[in-house]
Scaffold this motif. Structure first.
Motif, short mmCIF file in Angstrom:
data_model
loop_
_atom_site.label_atom_id
_atom_site.label_comp_id
_atom_site.label_asym_id
_atom_site.label_seq_id
_atom_site.Cartn_x
_atom_site.Cartn_y
_atom_site.Cartn_z
N LEU A 85 -3.93 -0.96 4.93
CA LEU A 85 -3.00 -0.24 4.06
C LEU A 85 -3.64 0.06 2.70
CD1 LEU A 85 0.18 0.48 3.58
CD2 LEU A 85 0.17 -1.66 2.30
N CYS A 86 -4.27 -0.96 2.14
CA CYS A 86 -4.81 -0.82 0.78
C CYS A 86 -6.14 -0.07 0.74
CB CYS A 86 -4.98 -2.21 0.15
SG CYS A 86 -3.42 -3.07 -0.01
N GLY A 87 -6.76 0.11 1.92
CA GLY A 87 -8.00 0.85 1.99
C GLY A 87 -7.82 2.30 2.39
N ASP A 95 3.70 2.17 -3.59
CA ASP A 95 3.62 0.81 -4.15
C ASP A 95 3.13 -0.09 -3.00
OD1 ASP A 95 4.03 -1.81 -4.90
OD2 ASP A 95 5.99 -1.43 -5.81
N LYS A 96 1.87 -0.50 -3.06
CA LYS A 96 1.29 -1.25 -1.93
C LYS A 96 1.87 -2.66 -1.82
CE LYS A 96 -2.99 1.31 -2.59
NZ LYS A 96 -4.46 1.32 -2.63
N PHE A 97 2.34 -3.20 -2.92
CA PHE A 97 2.97 -4.52 -2.84
C PHE A 97 4.26 -4.46 -2.02
CE2 PHE A 97 -0.05 -5.62 -6.04
CZ PHE A 97 -0.21 -6.99 -5.92
N ASP A 134 -21.18 7.66 -8.50
CA ASP A 134 -19.76 8.02 -8.48
C ASP A 134 -18.84 6.79 -8.52
OD1 ASP A 134 -20.29 7.07 -5.96
OD2 ASP A 134 -19.78 8.93 -4.91
N HIS A 135 -19.40 5.62 -8.81
CA HIS A 135 -18.62 4.39 -8.95
C HIS A 135 -18.88 3.78 -10.34
CE1 HIS A 135 -17.93 4.76 -4.71
NE2 HIS A 135 -17.37 3.57 -4.60
N THR A 136 -18.01 2.88 -10.74
CA THR A 136 -18.25 2.04 -11.92
C THR A 136 -18.26 0.59 -11.45
OG1 THR A 136 -17.16 3.59 -13.43
CG2 THR A 136 -17.38 1.31 -14.19
C1 FMN Z 1 -13.32 -1.61 4.49
C2 FMN Z 1 -13.16 -0.77 3.23
C3 FMN Z 1 -13.98 -1.04 2.14
C4 FMN Z 1 -13.85 -0.28 0.94
N1 FMN Z 1 -14.65 -0.60 -0.13
C5 FMN Z 1 -14.48 0.09 -1.29
C6 FMN Z 1 -15.23 -0.29 -2.46
O1 FMN Z 1 -16.02 -1.24 -2.45
N2 FMN Z 1 -15.03 0.43 -3.59
C7 FMN Z 1 -14.15 1.50 -3.65
O2 FMN Z 1 -14.01 2.11 -4.71
N3 FMN Z 1 -13.42 1.86 -2.55
C8 FMN Z 1 -13.54 1.17 -1.40
N4 FMN Z 1 -12.79 1.50 -0.31
C9 FMN Z 1 -11.86 2.65 -0.40
C10 FMN Z 1 -10.55 2.29 -1.12
O3 FMN Z 1 -10.03 1.06 -0.64
C11 FMN Z 1 -9.50 3.42 -0.88
O4 FMN Z 1 -10.02 4.64 -1.35
C12 FMN Z 1 -8.15 3.12 -1.52
O5 FMN Z 1 -7.19 3.96 -0.92
C13 FMN Z 1 -8.14 3.34 -3.02
O6 FMN Z 1 -6.86 2.97 -3.52
P1 FMN Z 1 -6.38 3.30 -5.00
O7 FMN Z 1 -6.42 4.81 -5.17
O8 FMN Z 1 -4.97 2.76 -5.07
O9 FMN Z 1 -7.29 2.60 -5.94
C14 FMN Z 1 -12.90 0.77 0.87
C15 FMN Z 1 -12.07 1.03 1.98
C16 FMN Z 1 -12.21 0.28 3.14
C17 FMN Z 1 -11.30 0.56 4.31
#
Ligand code: FMN
Length: 160
Positions: A85-87, A95-97, A134-136
């Motif tokens: 869900l959160c990925g 609201d993921k909670f 593209d990350h921080t």
């Molecule tokens: C297994 C897995 C690992 C992930 N690792 C990262 C990570 O290390 N850093 C990141 O920015 N996104 C990562 N993601 C993608 C985010 O979890 C995803 O884009 C999420 O929907 C972002 O939620 P937000 O917009 O609420 O922050 C990962 C996703 C999965 C499924």
């Protein structure tokens, strides 16, 4: 063994078994968000520190720019669905909670939620950050730790 010439494709293809975690952040409206992350590491023993790498497009990135705390959560197998869900959903949209029916109690540092179905929660304060493409990368100093010794760590993808 063959050389891979297209580096971006090579990155996308790499999907080795790895530990996954969740990071809790605070939304600008005071609510909380969760993100599934694979890119994290310990960076100091004393004081204890963790780094997490968050994509610039993630809502969690906006949250961390605004509120300089996160909880790093090591999930148990019972949180597999929550990791999906959160990925795959943004906190901008849901609201993921609530969607994940996440059980939690307030933490001590900045009151970010402690996930009680997890095996470990680390309450971190962002002490430095570095842009990485593209990350921080946010480096967080651990102030409080919570552990449930009865639970096992979840690995992604599932092994065995
Ligand atoms: C297994 C897995 C690992 C992930 N690792 C990262 C990570 O290390 N850093 C990141 O920015 N996104 C990562 N993601 C993608 C985010 O979890 C995803 O884009 C999420 O929907 C972002 O939620 P937000 O917009 O609420 O922050 C990962 C996703 C999965 C499924």
């Amino acid at each position: 063994m063959m050389q891979i010439s297209d580096l971006p494709t090579a990155y996308a293809m790499v999907h080795l078994p790895a530990k996954v975690a969740l990071a809790v952040t605070q939304k600008p409206d005071g609510q909380f968000n969760l993100i599934t992350i694979e890119w994290f590491m310990r960076t100091s023993i004393q004081p204890p520190m963790f780094a997490i790498s968050i994509g610039h497009t993630r809502y969690s990135h906006d949250c961390l720019e605004e509120t300089r705390f996160f909880n790093l959560v090591f999930p148990s197998p019972m949180q597999k669905a929550l990791l999906s869900l959160c990925g795959s959903n943004s906190g901008r949209d849901i609201d993921k909670f609530t969607a994940g029916e996440v059980k939690h109690i307030p933490g001590k540092l900045h009151k970010l939620p402690i996930l009680t179905d997890a095996i470990v929660n680390f309450e971190c304060e962002v002490v430095s950050q570095v842009r990485s493409g593209d990350h921080t990368i946010y480096v967080g100093q651990v102030h409080y730790s919570w552990q449930d010794k009865e639970k096992e760590l979840f690995f992604y993808p599932e092994q065995g």
